[in-house]
Design an enzyme around this catalytic site. Structure first.
Site, PDB file in Angstrom:
ATOM      1  N   GLU A   1      45.203 -25.315  16.691  1.00  0.00           N
ATOM      2  CA  GLU A   1      45.319 -24.507  17.904  1.00  0.00           C
ATOM      3  C   GLU A   1      46.021 -25.285  19.014  1.00  0.00           C
ATOM      4  OE1 GLU A   1      40.945 -22.322  17.207  1.00  0.00           O
ATOM      5  OE2 GLU A   1      41.126 -24.073  18.487  1.00  0.00           O
TER       6      GLU A   1
ATOM      7  N   ASP B   1      39.587 -13.154  13.099  1.00  0.00           N
ATOM      8  CA  ASP B   1      38.868 -12.453  12.018  1.00  0.00           C
ATOM      9  C   ASP B   1      37.951 -11.394  12.615  1.00  0.00           C
ATOM     10  OD1 ASP B   1      37.729 -15.418  12.519  1.00  0.00           O
ATOM     11  OD2 ASP B   1      36.047 -14.031  12.393  1.00  0.00           O
TER      12      ASP B   1
HETATM   13  N1  SAH Z   1      37.334 -23.850   7.909  1.00  0.00           N
HETATM   14  C1  SAH Z   1      37.854 -23.940   9.251  1.00  0.00           C
HETATM   15  C2  SAH Z   1      36.739 -24.037  10.231  1.00  0.00           C
HETATM   16  C3  SAH Z   1      37.032 -23.364  11.505  1.00  0.00           C
HETATM   17  S1  SAH Z   1      35.606 -22.948  12.344  1.00  0.00           S
HETATM   18  C4  SAH Z   1      38.841 -25.097   9.305  1.00  0.00           C
HETATM   19  O1  SAH Z   1      40.010 -24.870   9.045  1.00  0.00           O
HETATM   20  O2  SAH Z   1      38.498 -26.228   9.660  1.00  0.00           O
HETATM   21  C5  SAH Z   1      36.108 -21.810  13.466  1.00  0.00           C
HETATM   22  C6  SAH Z   1      36.720 -22.248  14.766  1.00  0.00           C
HETATM   23  O3  SAH Z   1      37.368 -21.105  15.273  1.00  0.00           O
HETATM   24  C7  SAH Z   1      35.713 -22.646  15.841  1.00  0.00           C
HETATM   25  O4  SAH Z   1      36.281 -23.566  16.735  1.00  0.00           O
HETATM   26  C8  SAH Z   1      35.369 -21.302  16.513  1.00  0.00           C
HETATM   27  O5  SAH Z   1      35.260 -21.406  17.920  1.00  0.00           O
HETATM   28  C9  SAH Z   1      36.514 -20.374  16.154  1.00  0.00           C
HETATM   29  N2  SAH Z   1      36.158 -19.139  15.405  1.00  0.00           N
HETATM   30  C10 SAH Z   1      37.075 -18.321  14.839  1.00  0.00           C
HETATM   31  N3  SAH Z   1      36.473 -17.265  14.226  1.00  0.00           N
HETATM   32  C11 SAH Z   1      35.135 -17.408  14.439  1.00  0.00           C
HETATM   33  C12 SAH Z   1      33.979 -16.638  14.060  1.00  0.00           C
HETATM   34  N4  SAH Z   1      34.086 -15.523  13.347  1.00  0.00           N
HETATM   35  N5  SAH Z   1      32.780 -17.097  14.431  1.00  0.00           N
HETATM   36  C13 SAH Z   1      32.644 -18.224  15.135  1.00  0.00           C
HETATM   37  N6  SAH Z   1      33.692 -18.991  15.523  1.00  0.00           N
HETATM   38  C14 SAH Z   1      34.935 -18.599  15.191  1.00  0.00           C
END
Ligand code: SAH
Length: 268
Positions: free
Chosen positions: A39, A226
């Protein structure tokens, strides 16, 4: 290692302030807190920021500061870096709180922008790629069923009011609910509904808590990767959309930065 003189320079370079026509001090120093490298980097490039080689943070922590002058602003992007053991982004409320506190102490920002991705609820009108400004934040995974502690756990607060920014940039506005899990347990779902949230993330309410403690206004800009109440599994949908949605996020954040340039806080 940075000498004490270097540290003073790193901090004091961020303090130029001018006044708007009506005599109010313009926003001078901005801290943008972003949890994930994917990001952060496009925005670092767009604003032509460079990585810091001064230790504004304690030595040994993985937190990264990118900074530079953009228009009339001292812009800092703070990314909590990668876990020292596991090598993944330091997402979630603990790291977000720590970097918010440390950034305010070191950089004395006039304004914080917490930018990131979020899950969205289609029942509340969210679509993948939408960019939201959060009007309110709250936690959904701090359940403490004792009178008053229950409200403390939820930690609901209104965000800094920015009616002109919302109008000018045509941003969607919704409530943000924060928790330390990417998935959504039935307990979380109940709390998120009670919070009236349109979007769900893992940092926002934590940034708000710390910034409120230290009286720094925060603007939350969240782009939907998402749909939480949709058919696709969250992780799959998140990873599929991350890069494209990040482009929308970064565009919105740079528009916010353009908008706040030469303005005082009351004009937002
Ligand atoms: N597997 C991923 C993990 C990302 S976690 C990776 O590539 O490392 C998700 C991140 O995006 C967090 O910083 C959160 O703030 C945001 N985010 C996006 N969609 C989210 C959701 N459905 N619920 C909670 N956080 C979400």
């Amino acid at each position: 290692m940075a000498s004490p003189e270097d540290m003073v320079e790193a901090v004091t370079e961020t303090t130029t302030t001018t006044n708007t026509d009506d005599g109010k001090p313009t926003i001078s120093t901005v801290v943008i807190i972003i949890a994930m490298q994917t990001e952060a980097l496009p925005l670092v490039n767009k604003l032509q920021l460079s990585q810091d080689h001064h230790f504004v943070f304690p030595e040994g922590v993985p937190w990264v500061r990118y900074h530079g002058v953009y228009k009339d602003l001292q812009v800092n992007i703070i990314w909590p870096g990668k876990d020292l053991l596991l090598g993944v982004d330091n997402i979630g409320t603990v790291s977000a709180s720590l970097v918010t506190y440390a950034s305010i102490q070191a950089l004395k920002p006039d304004l914080i922008i917490n930018a990131g991705t979020a899950g969205g609820f289609k029942a509340k009108g969210a679509c993948v790629g939408d960019v939201y400004l959060a009007s309110d934040v709250a936690f959904h995974d701090r359940r403490i069923p004792i009178p008053v502690f229950d409200q403390y756990g939820i930690g609901a607060r209104q965000t800094f009011s920015t009616p002109n920014l919302i109008k000018e940039l045509n941003l969607k506005v919704g409530k943000l609910s924060t928790g330390d899990s990417l998935d959504m347990s039935p307990h979380d779902e109940t709390s998120i509904l009670a919070n009236g949230a349109t979007i769900k993330d893992m940092e926002g309410a934590a940034v708000a808590y710390v910034a409120d403690l230290l009286s720094v206004p925060v603007v939350f800009i969240k782009a939907v990767t998402d749909i939480v109440d949709g058919e696709k599994p969250t992780t799959e949908e998140f990873l599929q959309n991350l890069v494209a949605v990040t482009a929308a996020l970064d565009q919105a954040v740079s528009q916010v930065v353009d908008f706040i340039n030469r303005k005082h806080l009351g004009e937002l």
